[in-house]
Write a protein that holds these residues in place. Structure first.
Motif, PDB file in Angstrom:
ATOM      1  N   GLU A 162     -15.620 -22.633  -8.580  1.00 51.38           N
ATOM      2  CA  GLU A 162     -14.309 -22.036  -8.202  1.00 51.38           C
ATOM      3  C   GLU A 162     -14.057 -20.671  -8.911  1.00 51.38           C
ATOM      4  OE1 GLU A 162     -10.996 -24.703  -9.012  1.00 51.38           O
ATOM      5  OE2 GLU A 162     -11.874 -26.184  -7.516  1.00 51.38           O
ATOM      6  N   LYS A 163     -14.718 -20.599 -10.304  1.00 56.39           N
ATOM      7  CA  LYS A 163     -14.572 -19.370 -10.987  1.00 56.39           C
ATOM      8  C   LYS A 163     -15.289 -18.231 -10.152  1.00 56.39           C
ATOM      9  CE  LYS A 163     -14.284 -21.087 -15.649  1.00 56.39           C
ATOM     10  NZ  LYS A 163     -14.890 -21.441 -17.007  1.00 56.39           N
ATOM     11  N   MET A 164     -16.477 -18.485  -9.609  1.00 59.07           N
ATOM     12  CA  MET A 164     -17.181 -17.572  -8.863  1.00 59.07           C
ATOM     13  C   MET A 164     -16.303 -17.182  -7.519  1.00 59.07           C
ATOM     14  SD  MET A 164     -18.910 -17.322  -5.582  1.00 59.07           S
ATOM     15  CE  MET A 164     -18.746 -18.993  -5.396  1.00 59.07           C
ATOM     16  N   ALA A 165     -15.851 -18.273  -6.901  1.00 56.35           N
ATOM     17  CA  ALA A 165     -14.872 -17.956  -5.764  1.00 56.35           C
ATOM     18  C   ALA A 165     -13.781 -17.110  -6.026  1.00 56.35           C
ATOM     19  CB  ALA A 165     -14.736 -19.552  -4.986  1.00 56.35           C
ATOM     20  N   GLU A 166     -13.139 -17.575  -7.089  1.00 56.42           N
ATOM     21  CA  GLU A 166     -11.968 -16.828  -7.561  1.00 56.42           C
ATOM     22  C   GLU A 166     -12.251 -15.341  -7.633  1.00 56.42           C
ATOM     23  OE1 GLU A 166      -9.940 -16.852 -11.666  1.00 56.42           O
ATOM     24  OE2 GLU A 166      -9.047 -18.516 -10.620  1.00 56.42           O
ATOM     25  N   GLY A 167     -13.365 -14.821  -8.557  1.00 57.80           N
ATOM     26  CA  GLY A 167     -13.575 -13.985  -8.449  1.00 57.80           C
ATOM     27  C   GLY A 167     -14.060 -12.803  -7.485  1.00 57.80           C
ATOM     28  N   LYS A 168     -14.820 -13.536  -6.631  1.00 54.90           N
ATOM     29  CA  LYS A 168     -15.524 -12.752  -5.553  1.00 54.90           C
ATOM     30  C   LYS A 168     -14.204 -12.552  -4.454  1.00 54.90           C
ATOM     31  CE  LYS A 168     -19.187 -13.146  -2.206  1.00 54.90           C
ATOM     32  NZ  LYS A 168     -20.178 -13.695  -1.491  1.00 54.90           N
ATOM     33  N   SER A 169     -13.370 -13.444  -4.327  1.00 53.77           N
ATOM     34  CA  SER A 169     -12.326 -13.295  -3.079  1.00 53.77           C
ATOM     35  C   SER A 169     -11.017 -12.968  -3.613  1.00 53.77           C
ATOM     36  CB  SER A 169     -12.504 -14.543  -2.277  1.00 53.77           C
ATOM     37  OG  SER A 169     -13.778 -14.815  -1.850  1.00 53.77           O
ATOM     38  N   GLY A 170     -10.641 -13.463  -4.691  1.00 51.08           N
ATOM     39  CA  GLY A 170      -9.217 -13.496  -5.357  1.00 51.08           C
ATOM     40  C   GLY A 170      -8.709 -11.947  -5.196  1.00 51.08           C
ATOM     41  N   PRO A 171      -9.541 -11.049  -6.014  1.00 49.74           N
ATOM     42  CA  PRO A 171      -9.053  -9.735  -6.225  1.00 49.74           C
ATOM     43  C   PRO A 171      -8.640  -8.957  -5.141  1.00 49.74           C
ATOM     44  CG  PRO A 171     -11.163 -10.255  -7.678  1.00 49.74           C
ATOM     45  CD  PRO A 171     -11.015 -11.384  -6.768  1.00 49.74           C
ATOM     46  N   LEU A 172      -9.501  -8.883  -4.214  1.00 50.82           N
ATOM     47  CA  LEU A 172      -9.230  -7.847  -3.018  1.00 50.82           C
ATOM     48  C   LEU A 172      -8.258  -8.449  -1.965  1.00 50.82           C
ATOM     49  CD1 LEU A 172     -12.670  -6.418  -2.329  1.00 50.82           C
ATOM     50  CD2 LEU A 172     -10.927  -5.562  -3.776  1.00 50.82           C
ATOM     51  N   LEU A 173      -7.983  -9.979  -2.142  1.00 43.80           N
ATOM     52  CA  LEU A 173      -7.170 -10.544  -1.301  1.00 43.80           C
ATOM     53  C   LEU A 173      -5.679 -10.460  -1.871  1.00 43.80           C
ATOM     54  CD1 LEU A 173      -6.315 -12.295   1.228  1.00 43.80           C
ATOM     55  CD2 LEU A 173      -6.772 -14.212  -0.096  1.00 43.80           C
ATOM     56  N   SER A 174      -5.736 -10.388  -3.241  1.00 44.96           N
ATOM     57  CA  SER A 174      -4.275 -10.107  -3.983  1.00 44.96           C
ATOM     58  C   SER A 174      -3.937  -8.845  -3.893  1.00 44.96           C
ATOM     59  CB  SER A 174      -4.528 -10.497  -5.485  1.00 44.96           C
ATOM     60  OG  SER A 174      -3.482 -10.652  -6.232  1.00 44.96           O
ATOM     61  N   LEU A 175      -4.910  -8.027  -4.112  1.00 41.60           N
ATOM     62  CA  LEU A 175      -4.593  -6.317  -4.186  1.00 41.60           C
ATOM     63  C   LEU A 175      -3.699  -5.820  -3.247  1.00 41.60           C
ATOM     64  CD1 LEU A 175      -5.151  -3.813  -5.631  1.00 41.60           C
ATOM     65  CD2 LEU A 175      -6.995  -3.259  -4.075  1.00 41.60           C
ATOM     66  N   PRO A 176      -3.642  -6.059  -1.923  1.00 39.44           N
ATOM     67  CA  PRO A 176      -2.390  -5.487  -1.136  1.00 39.44           C
ATOM     68  C   PRO A 176      -0.885  -5.874  -1.538  1.00 39.44           C
ATOM     69  CG  PRO A 176      -3.483  -7.141   0.060  1.00 39.44           C
ATOM     70  CD  PRO A 176      -4.448  -6.848  -1.286  1.00 39.44           C
ATOM     71  N   VAL A 177      -1.033  -7.213  -1.984  1.00 36.91           N
ATOM     72  CA  VAL A 177       0.550  -7.587  -2.604  1.00 36.91           C
ATOM     73  C   VAL A 177       0.751  -7.020  -3.937  1.00 36.91           C
ATOM     74  CG1 VAL A 177       2.023  -9.809  -3.076  1.00 36.91           C
ATOM     75  CG2 VAL A 177       0.017  -9.912  -1.290  1.00 36.91           C
ATOM     76  N   GLU A 178      -0.091  -7.081  -4.952  1.00 38.97           N
ATOM     77  CA  GLU A 178      -0.024  -6.393  -6.047  1.00 38.97           C
ATOM     78  C   GLU A 178       0.318  -5.010  -5.865  1.00 38.97           C
ATOM     79  OE1 GLU A 178      -3.395  -6.720  -8.961  1.00 38.97           O
ATOM     80  OE2 GLU A 178      -3.896  -8.671  -7.953  1.00 38.97           O
ATOM     81  N   LEU A 179      -0.642  -4.037  -4.823  1.00 45.82           N
ATOM     82  CA  LEU A 179       0.156  -2.745  -4.788  1.00 45.82           C
ATOM     83  C   LEU A 179       1.571  -2.579  -4.412  1.00 45.82           C
ATOM     84  CD1 LEU A 179      -3.019  -1.415  -3.270  1.00 45.82           C
ATOM     85  CD2 LEU A 179      -2.121  -0.801  -5.475  1.00 45.82           C
ATOM     86  N   VAL A 180       1.898  -3.517  -3.337  1.00 41.59           N
ATOM     87  CA  VAL A 180       3.418  -3.637  -2.811  1.00 41.59           C
ATOM     88  C   VAL A 180       4.151  -3.860  -4.139  1.00 41.59           C
ATOM     89  CG1 VAL A 180       4.851  -4.819  -1.267  1.00 41.59           C
ATOM     90  CG2 VAL A 180       2.856  -4.020  -0.584  1.00 41.59           C
ATOM     91  N   TYR A 181       4.246  -4.731  -4.804  1.00 42.14           N
ATOM     92  CA  TYR A 181       4.975  -5.025  -5.925  1.00 42.14           C
ATOM     93  C   TYR A 181       4.955  -3.861  -7.024  1.00 42.14           C
ATOM     94  CZ  TYR A 181       6.104  -9.926  -4.963  1.00 42.14           C
ATOM     95  OH  TYR A 181       6.474 -11.012  -4.443  1.00 42.14           O
ATOM     96  N   GLN A 182       3.806  -3.300  -7.215  1.00 36.06           N
ATOM     97  CA  GLN A 182       3.888  -2.051  -8.010  1.00 36.06           C
ATOM     98  C   GLN A 182       4.815  -1.009  -7.586  1.00 36.06           C
ATOM     99  OE1 GLN A 182       1.828  -1.886 -11.252  1.00 36.06           O
ATOM    100  NE2 GLN A 182       3.691  -0.370 -11.265  1.00 36.06           N
ATOM    101  N   MET A 183       4.552  -0.599  -6.220  1.00 37.83           N
ATOM    102  CA  MET A 183       5.304   0.624  -5.607  1.00 37.83           C
ATOM    103  C   MET A 183       6.747   0.138  -5.302  1.00 37.83           C
ATOM    104  SD  MET A 183       2.524   1.168  -2.450  1.00 37.83           S
ATOM    105  CE  MET A 183       0.903   1.933  -2.838  1.00 37.83           C
ATOM    106  N   SER A 184       7.006  -1.056  -5.341  1.00 43.34           N
ATOM    107  CA  SER A 184       8.396  -1.475  -5.147  1.00 43.34           C
ATOM    108  C   SER A 184       9.362  -1.824  -6.489  1.00 43.34           C
ATOM    109  CB  SER A 184       8.550  -2.769  -3.893  1.00 43.34           C
ATOM    110  OG  SER A 184       7.852  -3.834  -4.456  1.00 43.34           O
ATOM    111  N   GLY A 185       8.686  -1.846  -7.487  1.00 40.51           N
ATOM    112  CA  GLY A 185       9.238  -1.939  -8.720  1.00 40.51           C
ATOM    113  C   GLY A 185       9.604  -3.353  -9.398  1.00 40.51           C
ATOM    114  N   HIS A 186       8.347  -4.084  -8.550  1.00 37.13           N
ATOM    115  CA  HIS A 186       8.460  -5.609  -9.062  1.00 37.13           C
ATOM    116  C   HIS A 186       7.091  -5.774 -10.107  1.00 37.13           C
ATOM    117  CE1 HIS A 186      11.031  -5.814  -5.663  1.00 37.13           C
ATOM    118  NE2 HIS A 186      11.679  -7.063  -6.325  1.00 37.13           N
ATOM    119  N   GLN A 187       6.990  -4.811 -10.941  1.00 39.72           N
ATOM    120  CA  GLN A 187       5.501  -4.924 -11.580  1.00 39.72           C
ATOM    121  C   GLN A 187       5.468  -6.295 -12.513  1.00 39.72           C
ATOM    122  OE1 GLN A 187       7.997  -2.354 -11.595  1.00 39.72           O
ATOM    123  NE2 GLN A 187       6.767  -0.431 -11.441  1.00 39.72           N
ATOM    124  N   SER A 188       6.606  -6.671 -13.023  1.00 39.86           N
ATOM    125  CA  SER A 188       6.652  -7.868 -14.070  1.00 39.86           C
ATOM    126  C   SER A 188       6.104  -8.995 -13.339  1.00 39.86           C
ATOM    127  CB  SER A 188       8.190  -7.796 -14.543  1.00 39.86           C
ATOM    128  OG  SER A 188       9.161  -8.540 -13.630  1.00 39.86           O
TER     129      SER A 188
END
Length: 295
Positions: free
Chosen positions: A169-195
Motif C-alpha cells: 500500500e505504501k508503494m501504491a500510494e506513492g506511485k499512483s496517489g500524487p499525480l491523481l491528487s495533483l489536479p485537485v490540489e492545484l484547484v484548491y491552491q488556485m481557488s484559495g482553499h490551501q488549508s
C-alpha cells in the motif's frame, strides 16, 4: 463572483489543445521525441485527471483558463509517467497501440517523457493566478518527486523478499496517489482553499490505493504469468497469497478496497468543491467492478 459554466467536453478540447501547444513549444519542425509525445496522446485515455480538475474547478468558481491549465498540467505529468513506466516495464502495448518505446525506441521514449514533464510547467503559465504560481510549482514538484519515489519502490520489488500488504500500500500510494491528487490540489491552491490541501491529499491517496488493488484483483493471472518470466511487479492478491491468505486472498483484497472507499467517502464529506459528489462516481465505479459476493 460565480464563473460561467462551460460544457466539460468543450473544456477538455481546450485541455488537449494546450497540451499539444505546450509540447510543441516554439518548434517549427517536430523532433522525434515531440512526435512521440503527440502519438502517445492520440492513443486515447480517459482523461480522468483533467475531469477532476474541471469538475472541482467549476464547483469552486475557478476561471476557465485556470481549469484548463490545472487539467493540462495533471494530464501531461500522468502521461509522462506512463511513457516512462512502459519503458521500464518493457510493455509493448497500451490502449491497444504500440507503446512509445516500442514504436520509437527507448532513447526517444525517455526524451518524450521529459518533454511532457517540461511542458506541464509551460501549461501552468496559462492559469489566471500568477501570484500563486510559486505555490503551484511547489505542489507539482512535490507530486513528481513522490511519484518517482513510488516508482522506484515498485521497480525494486522482488516477490521472494518479505513484502507485506502494508509495504504494497505504501508503494501504491506513492506511485499512483500524487499525480491523481495533483489536479485537485492545484484547484484548491488556485481557488484559495490551501488549508485543506492536506486533507484532500490523504483522501485521494487512499482512493489511489483502492484503485490499484482493484486493478490487481482483475490482473492477478496476468501478473502471475509475468512473474514467471522474471518481470515481477507488486500485486496485492499475490502479496496476500505469499503472506498465508491462500484462496481467500481475493476476498481479503476486495474487503480492503471497500474499507478504503468508505474511508475516502468519510474523509471528503466535509470538503468544499463538491468533492464528495465528484468522487462518488469513481467510488461507485470501483465498487461495481468488484462483485460484493467476493467479500
Amino acid at each position: 463572483m460565480t464563473q460561467d459554466l462551460y460544457p466539460v467536453d468543450d473544456i477538455l478540447a481546450d485541455v488537449e489543445a494546450l497540451m499539444h501547444d505546450s509540447i510543441r513549444g516554439s518548434e517549427s519542425l517536430l523532433s522525434a521525441a515531440t512526435e512521440a509525445c503527440l502519438y502517445h496522446l492520440k492513443t486515447g485515455g480517459k482523461r480522468n485527471r483533467a475531469r477532476l480538475a474541471i469538475h472541482c474547478g467549476q464547483a469552486l468558481n475557478l476561471t476557465k483558463s485556470s481549469q484548463v491549465a490545472a487539467a493540462a498540467v495533471a494530464e501531461l505529468l500522468h502521461n509522462a509517467s506512463l511513457i516512462h513506466d512502459d519503458l521500464q516495464d518493457h510493455d509493448d502495448t497500451r490502449r491497444g497501440n504500440e507503446t512509445v518505446w516500442k514504436k520509437y525506441g527507448a532513447d526517444v521514449a525517455l526524451c518524450a517523457g521529459d518533454i511532457m514533464i517540461s511542458a506541464s510547467y509551460a501549461a501552468l503559465l496559462h492559469a489566471d493566478c500568477r501570484g500563486l504560481l510559486p505555490q503551484c510549482v511547489t505542489l507539482i514538484h512535490r507530486s513528481v518527486c513522490k511519484s518517482i519515489q513510488g516508482q522506484c519502490h515498485d521497480l525494486s520489488y522482488t516477490r521472494y523478499e518479505s513484502y507485506t500488504l502494508l509495504d504494497y500500500e505504501k508503494m501504491a500510494e506513492g506511485k499512483s496517489g500524487p499525480l491523481l491528487s495533483l489536479p485537485v490540489e492545484l484547484v484548491y491552491q488556485m481557488s484559495g482553499h490551501q488549508s485543506q490541501i492536506e486533507q484532500v491529499r490523504e483522501a485521494v491517496y487512499k482512493f489511489a490505493v483502492a484503485y490499484q488493488i482493484t486493478d490487481d484483483i482483475n490482473d492477478v493471472d496476468q501478473d502471475l504469468r509475468r512473474g514467471e518470466t522474471g518481470a515481477a511487479a507488486p500485486n496485492a492478491v499475490i502479496v496476500l497469497r505469499d503472506n498465508g491468505h491462500g484462496e481467500k486472498s481475493d476476498s481479503v483484497a476486495s474487503l480492503r478496497v471497500f474499507t478504503l472507499l468508505d474511508e475516502v467517502k468519510r474523509d471528503i464529506s466535509t470538503l468544499p468543491g463538491q468533492l464528495s459528489e465528484i468522487f462518488n462516481t469513481y467510488i461507485l465505479g470501483l465498487r461495481a467492478s468488484l462483485s460484493e459476493d467476493k467479500a
